[in-house]
Structure formats: C-alpha cells, structure tokens
Design an enzyme around this catalytic site. Structure first.
Site, PDB file in Angstrom:
ATOM      1  N   ALA A   1       0.826  -1.211   0.000  1.00  0.00           N
ATOM      2  CA  ALA A   1       0.000   0.000   0.000  1.00  0.00           C
ATOM      3  C   ALA A   1       0.859   1.258   0.000  1.00  0.00           C
ATOM      4  O   ALA A   1       0.334   2.362  -0.147  1.00  0.00           O
ATOM      5  CB  ALA A   1      -0.909   0.015   1.225  1.00  0.00           C
ATOM      6  N   SER A   2       2.152   1.108   0.167  1.00  0.00           N
ATOM      7  CA  SER A   2       3.056   2.253   0.293  1.00  0.00           C
ATOM      8  C   SER A   2       3.824   2.463  -1.014  1.00  0.00           C
ATOM      9  O   SER A   2       4.641   1.631  -1.394  1.00  0.00           O
ATOM     10  CB  SER A   2       4.021   1.979   1.466  1.00  0.00           C
ATOM     11  OG  SER A   2       5.272   2.584   1.268  1.00  0.00           O
ATOM     12  N   PRO A   3       3.568   3.598  -1.713  1.00  0.00           N
ATOM     13  CA  PRO A   3       4.258   3.820  -2.986  1.00  0.00           C
ATOM     14  C   PRO A   3       5.773   3.938  -2.813  1.00  0.00           C
ATOM     15  O   PRO A   3       6.540   3.496  -3.669  1.00  0.00           O
ATOM     16  CB  PRO A   3       3.652   5.129  -3.512  1.00  0.00           C
ATOM     17  CG  PRO A   3       3.020   5.786  -2.326  1.00  0.00           C
ATOM     18  CD  PRO A   3       2.637   4.698  -1.392  1.00  0.00           C
TER      19      PRO A   3
END
Ligand SMILES: N[C@@H](CCC(=O)N[C@@H](CS)C(=O)NCC(=O)O)C(=O)O
Length: 225
Positions: free
Chosen positions: A14-16
């Site tokens: 979920a973390s770019p």
C-alpha cells in the site's frame, strides 16, 4: 571471499515509497554482495505501534508526495501511477489481505523468488493498474501473473487467512517496530553484528556507504529490464 551482508527490507504494497525501495534494492541485490531478505509487513500496524500517522493525512504532505512521487517515478523508471481514489485505496481498502497473502507466499516458498514476483504484481495492481488487491480473486490474479501454479495458488488461498499467517505478519510488523520503524519502507543492514536502520527509499547512498558498496542509479536501473 567476504561473506554477504544481510539486508532486510520491510515493506507494504500500500506504500508507494515501498515500491520504489523494493525495485531499487532488487536492482542492487544483483550487483551488491548482499543477502536480501524480504520482510512483508503491515504499514497500518507500524503507524499504530509507533504513534505516527500517514503523511497522506496531512494535506501539505499529501500534495508534496504527489509531486515527489511523479519525479521519482521518472528518475527510477518505476511505472507508478496514482490511483483515482488514493485515500480509498490506502485507508478504506487497505493492504491487510495482500500482506497476509505475501506472508503466506514467503512462508510456503521458504525463500525470496516467488515473494519478489508476487510483490511486484501486487504493487503493479495497486500503483499502476488501479486494481483491487483485497479480494481472493485479485490475489489469485496477481499470483497467476507472477507465474505460480494453480495448485500453489489454491494452497495459498487456504493458508493466507490462517491464524499462523496473521501471527507471522503481526510478528514481522513488530520486528520493524522493534528496529524503530515509524513508516515504510525500512531497510536494515547488518554490519559487524550491528543493525543499521534506514527509513525510506531515498537513503541508498548512505546505505551503500555503510555496507561498503556503491550506488549508480543510471547504470543499475537497466538491470531488471
Ligand atoms: N522520504 C521517504 C518517504 C517515505 C514515506 O513517506 N513513506 C510513507 C509510507 S508510503 C511513510 O511511512 N511515512 C511515514 C512518515 O513520513 O512519517 C522516501 O523517499 O522513501
């Protein structure tokens, strides 16, 4: 011959910035003398456990992040595109199922190869194709693209919701917190029996210095192509 230095990568799909960190370390693992260990963790748990909050919840940071990520995407040649509803994707849908699934992939394989491929497919789904990563059908599609067989996927779909996988993800997230994490990605280099901890995908020069390696983004971004 010098023994390989162990480097752990804690990340969440979920973390770019985790995607950037993931792709960059995957490039360097081919040229650095390191033993890379993937540690799929849960960003929500890191935030909660550290008392931090996502930069996406602070308007100025959120606006800056959009610009920063576009520039980084271009610089590192990682095809990151913002989903139509980033807040819905990150906070409402979240990544708990996906990270449990990745935990199961790694547990079942006992190694890194499939975990790398499935992680990349999940990053692509959320940060390039704007597709769901919460439903079993979505996880299964990512696994098919990563080259896993039908029987492997069937087993993984049974395994990822088990208490054992939930506990494993919780304990990996706790390991990140124990290293001092307040966000992701987190890179932990083990040098002379000491853990050197780096937060973010923008600390590779410093990390290289710490483990006696060199960075060369222009050259190394071609490696996985
Ligand atoms: N400067 C870092 C930023 C990384 C970052 O902002 N990560 C987010 C998740 S996508 C986070 O956990 N942030 C916590 C914080 O900034 O306090 C980088 O370039 O990688």
């Amino acid at each position: 011959m010098t023994s390989k230095k162990v480097v752990e990568l804690f990340y969440d799909v979920a973390s770019p910035y985790s995607w950037l960190g993931f792709e960059i370390i995957c490039r360097y693992k081919n040229v650095w003398n390191i033993d890379l260990k993937f540690r799929p963790a849960f960003l929500g748990g890191v935030m909660k456990g550290s008392g931090n909050k996502s930069p996406a919840m602070v308007q100025k940071k959120f606006l800056y992040m959009g610009k920063d990520l576009s520039r980084l995407t271009d610089y590192f040649d990682v095809p990151l595109q913002h989903p139509a509803d980033p807040i819905g994707v990150i906070f409402k849908k979240g990544s708990l199922s996906a990270m449990r699934f990745l935990t199961a992939v790694q547990e079942r394989e006992g190694g890194n190869t499939k975990a790398e491929q499935v992680s990349r497919e999940l990053f692509l789904r959320i940060w390039n194709e704007d597709k769901d990563i919460t439903e079993p059908g979505s996880l299964s599609e990512a696994a098919v693209k990563a080259g896993l067989s039908e029987s492997e996927i069937k087993e993984l779909l049974e395994l990822y919701t088990s208490p054992k996988m939930k506990d494993k993800l919780r304990s990996t997230t706790q390991d990140a917190l124990d290293y001092g994490a307040f966000g992701l990605p987190l890179l932990v280099c083990h040098v002379n029996s000491k853990a050197e901890v780096f937060f973010g995908s923008d600390r590779f020069e410093l990390m290289a210095h710490c483990i006696g390696e060199q960075t060369n983004t222009e050259q190394h971004k071609q490696i996985n192509k």
